[in-house]
Motif scaffolding. Structure first.
Motif, PDB file in Angstrom:
ATOM      1  N   THR A  39       0.812  -1.225   0.000  1.00 38.94           N
ATOM      2  CA  THR A  39       0.000   0.000   0.000  1.00 38.94           C
ATOM      3  C   THR A  39       0.843   1.271   0.000  1.00 38.94           C
ATOM      4  O   THR A  39       0.581   2.192  -0.787  1.00 38.94           O
ATOM      5  CB  THR A  39      -0.962  -0.018   1.206  1.00 38.94           C
ATOM      6  N   PRO A  40       1.873   1.397   0.890  1.00 37.32           N
ATOM      7  CA  PRO A  40       2.673   2.632   0.857  1.00 37.32           C
ATOM      8  C   PRO A  40       3.334   2.871  -0.499  1.00 37.32           C
ATOM      9  O   PRO A  40       3.409   4.024  -0.969  1.00 37.32           O
ATOM     10  CB  PRO A  40       3.719   2.404   1.951  1.00 37.32           C
ATOM     11  N   THR A  41       3.810   1.794  -1.121  1.00 41.06           N
ATOM     12  CA  THR A  41       4.463   1.953  -2.427  1.00 41.06           C
ATOM     13  C   THR A  41       3.470   2.470  -3.471  1.00 41.06           C
ATOM     14  O   THR A  41       3.748   3.429  -4.210  1.00 41.06           O
ATOM     15  CB  THR A  41       5.031   0.599  -2.876  1.00 41.06           C
ATOM     16  N   ILE A  42       2.308   1.841  -3.531  1.00 44.87           N
ATOM     17  CA  ILE A  42       1.292   2.267  -4.513  1.00 44.87           C
ATOM     18  C   ILE A  42       0.797   3.672  -4.196  1.00 44.87           C
ATOM     19  O   ILE A  42       0.569   4.491  -5.102  1.00 44.87           O
ATOM     20  CB  ILE A  42       0.128   1.258  -4.520  1.00 44.87           C
ATOM     21  N   TYR A  43       0.632   3.971  -2.909  1.00 42.85           N
ATOM     22  CA  TYR A  43       0.156   5.309  -2.527  1.00 42.85           C
ATOM     23  C   TYR A  43       1.144   6.390  -2.960  1.00 42.85           C
ATOM     24  O   TYR A  43       0.760   7.442  -3.487  1.00 42.85           O
ATOM     25  CB  TYR A  43      -0.045   5.347  -1.005  1.00 42.85           C
ATOM     26  N   SER A  64      -6.067   8.879  -0.451  1.00 49.09           N
ATOM     27  CA  SER A  64      -5.673   8.869   0.960  1.00 49.09           C
ATOM     28  C   SER A  64      -6.648   8.057   1.808  1.00 49.09           C
ATOM     29  O   SER A  64      -6.240   7.282   2.687  1.00 49.09           O
ATOM     30  CB  SER A  64      -5.578  10.300   1.498  1.00 49.09           C
ATOM     31  N   LEU A  65      -7.959   8.240   1.574  1.00 43.56           N
ATOM     32  CA  LEU A  65      -8.951   7.469   2.324  1.00 43.56           C
ATOM     33  C   LEU A  65      -8.818   5.982   2.042  1.00 43.56           C
ATOM     34  O   LEU A  65      -8.934   5.150   2.962  1.00 43.56           O
ATOM     35  CB  LEU A  65     -10.364   7.959   1.975  1.00 43.56           C
ATOM     36  N   LEU A  66      -8.567   5.634   0.809  1.00 44.19           N
ATOM     37  CA  LEU A  66      -8.387   4.227   0.460  1.00 44.19           C
ATOM     38  C   LEU A  66      -7.148   3.653   1.148  1.00 44.19           C
ATOM     39  O   LEU A  66      -7.166   2.526   1.668  1.00 44.19           O
ATOM     40  CB  LEU A  66      -8.276   4.076  -1.058  1.00 44.19           C
ATOM     41  N   ALA A  67      -6.076   4.444   1.160  1.00 41.22           N
ATOM     42  CA  ALA A  67      -4.853   3.999   1.820  1.00 41.22           C
ATOM     43  C   ALA A  67      -5.080   3.815   3.322  1.00 41.22           C
ATOM     44  O   ALA A  67      -4.622   2.834   3.926  1.00 41.22           O
ATOM     45  CB  ALA A  67      -3.718   4.992   1.581  1.00 41.22           C
ATOM     46  N   LEU A  68      -5.813   4.769   3.949  1.00 42.36           N
ATOM     47  CA  LEU A  68      -6.099   4.646   5.376  1.00 42.36           C
ATOM     48  C   LEU A  68      -6.927   3.395   5.670  1.00 42.36           C
ATOM     49  O   LEU A  68      -6.697   2.695   6.669  1.00 42.36           O
ATOM     50  CB  LEU A  68      -6.844   5.886   5.870  1.00 42.36           C
ATOM     51  N   PHE A  69      -7.884   3.101   4.810  1.00 43.45           N
ATOM     52  CA  PHE A  69      -8.697   1.898   4.992  1.00 43.45           C
ATOM     53  C   PHE A  69      -7.834   0.638   4.916  1.00 43.45           C
ATOM     54  O   PHE A  69      -7.954  -0.268   5.748  1.00 43.45           O
ATOM     55  CB  PHE A  69      -9.800   1.852   3.932  1.00 43.45           C
TER      56      PHE A  69
END
Length: 573
Positions: A39-43, A64-69
């Protein structure tokens, strides 16, 4: 009951294998965690290459919301696998603690065993490793190729650099294993030797203090402790070297991956977002290897603990599966008993055969060191190994479980060991106290009036190891414990060793009472005075049977033998 015993007799590896479902679930949660580690890489890629290019706030909010989820899901998976491992550790302890407890007691009967008391420490070490970071590393390592594949997708050079450092760190882990395994094992043995030496001597603190032996023993302990410290230092130096090299490689990897990424950005082959994402992903790809290096000492320790537990749990008496459902009659038969001890060529007992019948007293006589105490342990089925047969009511005594046989057996060992508790609890064998049976056993041992003179009577505490009592009092309480519950077979090993005249008279009275109740009594001694209560005599000399049979017949035979020997010696004189 048979099914339960079959479960208890499983080996350590089978017990661990029974938790495969729990570890499979941990593997599933680990898969979720490792997938979401992307996730961090894709974000970063989305923020640098999409949001910053489009200047779209809505895209930033959605990403950002998707990453937080996804971070929340990853945190839940981390929490779930940690909780599951903790619960698995508790179940593992419950599955093994009873067996380790029993095996520890049994192994103390093995003269070759040196430190069975470490068993629960080994169980703790194994449980902590199997429910800690070592297991996480095991489940994370298979994902390294996935991360490397993503790096190759970002750019072949990034993947090549990550692969190079993965090989280097893998080589460090392998070399670390080869360099530290033997050193860790030798260090553990040396530390255990020093600790066991000290613990064994603390049990005899009165003798050591009275005779001023502390100085000499300190020098011996100091030598063992110094040896352990030197080995520990050498082992830690090797581990420290491996850790230092691993840290150097990890820091070099972080900088070199960033340098290669910057070089590719300047050449226009990747974006700045891909450079930063690649650096983060490369660190994540190599983290499991770094974790393996960091947990390697714990792995070696747990491996040694596993080996010791496997050996300890393998030390079991043959059989021990049948439950004695009714009291035995007490017919004891010894047939061609041979007992050997590791490191000693000559058997302790060699071809001993005799019978002990209900309602009789069999006295075993012989000088010190002739094998009398070994015979006592063997006839009760607590000696770890022997040749020949020991039959109770024509059944091998080693086939019964200790719990079902023990209630029908009374044993007074040569060295009396009482437990920290009340007099009543010790007589009741540290079980549920039956007041009537406790008083009955004390009266049979001629102990009741003496106990009543204590400040709290039967509720008086005996202290650790019976330290509040005299040797004679401990021996008489041990006799009452042996008689508790009216066992059918009573074995008394040197029961009059610490008794005064009053105590010895009470002992003879107790033996006559047990005999009158139809019990089988085996009384072991080197004092000829106990012959007066004997119905049968067994004479041992240097581990061999000299004579066995009814008392009067054996005495007559020995008398004639002495007369013949004396007559044969006259001409020579």
């Amino acid at each position: 009951m048979k099914q339960k015993n079959s479960v208890e007799l499983r080996g350590l590896s089978e017990v661990l294998w029974s938790f495969r479902r729990e570890f499979l679930v941990v593997g599933v949660f680990s898969m979720v965690v490792n997938l979401l580690m992307l996730t961090p890489t894709i974000y970063m890629l989305q923020v640098y290459d999409r949001v910053m290019m489009s200047q779209s706030y809505m895209t930033l909010i959605v990403v950002s919301l998707l990453a937080l989820f996804l971070f929340g899901v990853m945190a839940f998976a981390e929490w779930a696998r940690s909780i599951l491992l903790v619960r698995t550790g508790v179940k593992l302890d419950q599955a093994l603690s009873k067996r380790v407890f029993k095996a520890s007691f049994l192994s103390y009967l093995n003269p070759a065993e040196t430190a069975p008391s470490k068993a629960f420490g080994d169980l703790t070490v194994l449980r902590q490793f199997m429910t800690g970071n070592g297991v996480f590393a095991f489940f994370d390592v298979p994902w390294i190729p996935i991360y490397l594949a993503v790096l190759f997708m970002l750019h072949p050079w990034l993947g090549a650099v990550a692969l190079l450092f993965a090989v280097v760190q893998g080589a460090i882990a392998w070399q670390g294993h080869a360099a530290t395994q033997k050193a860790q094992s030798v260090t553990a043995l040396a530390q255990a030797d020093a600790q066991n030496f000290l613990q064994s001597k603390l049990r005899n603190v009165e003798v050591l203090s009275a005779m001023g032996m502390q100085g000499s023993l300190y020098q011996r302990w100091k030598a063992k402790q110094h040896k352990a410290l030197v080995m520990s230092g050498a082992s830690q130096n090797k581990v420290g070297t491996v850790t230092a090299v691993s840290k150097f490689v990890r820091y070099a990897q972080q900088s070199m991956s960033l340098a290669v990424g910057a070089w590719l950005v300047t050449r226009g082959e990747i974006s700045p977002g891909a450079m930063i994402a690649g650096n983060v992903l490369m660190g994540r790809a190599l983290a499991p290897i770094d974790l393996l290096v960091g947990t390697w000492p714990q792995f070696l320790t747990s491996k040694d603990a596993y080996g010791r537990l496997q050996k300890l749990l393998g030390f079991q008496h043959a059989g021990r599966e049948k439950t004695m459902t009714q009291a035995p009659l007490g017919n004891l038969k010894i047939e061609q008993l041979v007992v050997k001890v590791a490191g000693r060529e000559k058997p302790v007992l060699d071809g001993v055969s005799f019978v002990a019948l209900p309602g009789t007293v069999t006295v075993v006589l012989g000088p010190s060191g002739c094998g009398k105490s070994t015979l006592a342990r063997s006839m009760l089925g607590i000696w770890p190994g022997y040749e020949g047969r020991i039959l109770l009511d024509e059944q091998p005594i080693e086939q019964w479980t200790r719990e079902s046989l023990g209630v029908h057996v009374g044993y007074l060992p040569q060295d009396i060991e009482l437990f920290d508790g009340t007099i009543a609890e010790n007589i009741a064998r540290i079980g549920e106290v039956n007041s009537e049976q406790v008083i009955e056993a004390a009266e049979a041992a001629g102990l009741h009036q003496m106990i009543l003179r204590f400040p709290q009577g039967y509720d008086s505490r005996v202290g650790q190891g019976g330290s509040f009592l005299s040797g004679g009092q401990r021996q008489r309480i041990g006799l009452a414990r042996a008689l508790y519950g009216k066992p059918m077979l009573v074995v008394l090993d040197e029961p009059n060793a610490n008794l005064d005249d009053e105590g010895e008279a009470a002992l003879m009275k107790a033996v006559q009472l047990i005999k009158a109740q139809g019990k089988t009594v085996v009384l072991i001694s080197h004092r000829p005075g106990v012959i007066q209560v004997a119905d049968r005599l067994v004479i041992l000399q240097d581990g061999k049977l000299v004579a066995s049979g009814p008392r009067d017949g054996v005495l007559e035979a020995l008398k004639k033998q002495k007369e013949s020997a004396a007559a044969a010696a006259l001409p020579a004189a």
